[in-house]
Design a protein around this motif. Structure first.
Motif, mmCIF file in Angstrom:
data_model
loop_
_atom_site.group_PDB
_atom_site.id
_atom_site.type_symbol
_atom_site.label_atom_id
_atom_site.label_comp_id
_atom_site.label_asym_id
_atom_site.label_seq_id
_atom_site.Cartn_x
_atom_site.Cartn_y
_atom_site.Cartn_z
ATOM 1 N N LEU A 1 8.688 -26.736 -37.025
ATOM 2 C CA LEU A 1 7.553 -25.815 -35.929
ATOM 3 C C LEU A 1 7.013 -26.121 -34.798
ATOM 4 O O LEU A 1 6.880 -24.919 -34.326
ATOM 5 C CB LEU A 1 6.327 -25.684 -36.943
ATOM 6 C CG LEU A 1 6.684 -25.384 -38.422
ATOM 7 C CD1 LEU A 1 4.985 -25.487 -39.216
ATOM 8 C CD2 LEU A 1 7.219 -23.886 -38.425
ATOM 9 N N PHE B 1 8.589 -27.276 -43.618
ATOM 10 C CA PHE B 1 8.766 -27.049 -42.485
ATOM 11 C C PHE B 1 7.923 -27.624 -42.044
ATOM 12 O O PHE B 1 7.196 -28.179 -42.250
ATOM 13 C CB PHE B 1 8.082 -25.125 -42.475
ATOM 14 C CG PHE B 1 8.560 -23.911 -42.647
ATOM 15 C CD1 PHE B 1 9.469 -23.253 -41.669
ATOM 16 C CD2 PHE B 1 8.820 -23.572 -43.962
ATOM 17 C CE1 PHE B 1 9.723 -22.365 -42.114
ATOM 18 C CE2 PHE B 1 9.251 -22.735 -44.273
ATOM 19 C CZ PHE B 1 10.276 -21.944 -43.702
ATOM 20 N N CYS C 1 13.873 -21.388 -38.731
ATOM 21 C CA CYS C 1 12.724 -21.644 -39.536
ATOM 22 C C CYS C 1 12.946 -19.656 -40.535
ATOM 23 O O CYS C 1 12.694 -19.890 -40.988
ATOM 24 C CB CYS C 1 11.570 -21.342 -38.373
ATOM 25 S SG CYS C 1 10.436 -22.651 -37.981
#
Length: 230
Positions: free
Chosen positions: A24, A67, A44
């Motif tokens: 992220l 993530f 992502c």
């Protein structure tokens, strides 16, 4: 510590876990903002697509979509076990979870020369116990002819480069790889910069789509076949 996890529990081998991950963070090296379109919105976005596609399917093995933050630090920092993938992988090891495969998807759309090369990074053969990393990479290469995926040349890079979240899994004794655009002959100079945008020269939508399709396919195979409706 930021770790976001979604899971589809396996039907016949729920204790065997496949982890598909992206990161992220988009830390700028020179201050200010970093747009992060390639690094790592591409990873992502692909994970979100896979999760949505697989949501109504079932697989033999458990598949987790992860993530992570702090990708630049977690795998090798002395305090890496306290955040991101370092924290998560250490927790898996402490719980004695059986992670049979992990893929970190990082930067999948930039290919300035349009050579179509994409790498799956593994450890060097002597450092890959049981050939687990190579088995993941081989499965990835095999999905191309199986599903007619074109537009990229899938190569294995047995370099042992641990500068991504897969490195956290290596530290904890798990087979893991990184899927990444050609960062050998043409490193994307826009990483960690405001210029990392979809409009930047070198961004290739067809190349990105082929990489994403290959990750969808290999994730399904690693999790136990092509998946089936519940």
């Amino acid at each position: 510590m930021i770790v976001l996890i979604a899971q589809i529990t396996g039907t016949t081998k729920p204790n065997e876990v496949v982890v598909i991950a992206a990161h992220l963070d988009d830390r700028p090296w020179t201050g200010g903002r970093a747009s992060g379109a390639d690094d790592d919105a591409t990873g992502c976005a692909t994970l979100l697509y896979i999760a949505r596609t697989f949501a109504k399917l079932s697989f033999e093995r458990t598949i987790r979509f992860a993530f992570f933050n702090a990708e630049e630090d977690a795998p090798w920092s002395g305090s890496g076990k306290d955040f991101g993938s370092g924290y998560y992988a250490a927790g898996l090891r402490a719980a004695n979870e059986n992670v049979v495969a992990m893929i970190a998807a990082d930067s999948l759309a930039w290919n300035l020369s349009n050579n179509g090369v994409t790498y799956m990074v593994t450890r060097k053969p002597k450092a890959d116990p049981g050939g687990g990393d190579l088995a993941i990479a081989t499965a990835w290469q095999q999905v191309f002819p199986l599903y007619g995926i074109t537009g990229i040349t899938p190569l294995v890079q047995a370099s042992g480069d641990n500068l991504d979240d897969h490195g956290s899994f290596w530290v904890n004794g798990y087979p893991a790889t990184m899927l990444i655009e050609d960062d050998v002959s043409q490193v994307n100079p826009n990483w960690e910069q405001l210029s990392d945008q979809v409009t930047t020269p070198g961004w290739r939508w067809g190349y990105f789509l082929a990489n994403a399709r290959s990750l969808v396919a290999v994730a399904a195979h690693l999790a136990g076949g092509r998946g089936s409706s519940d």
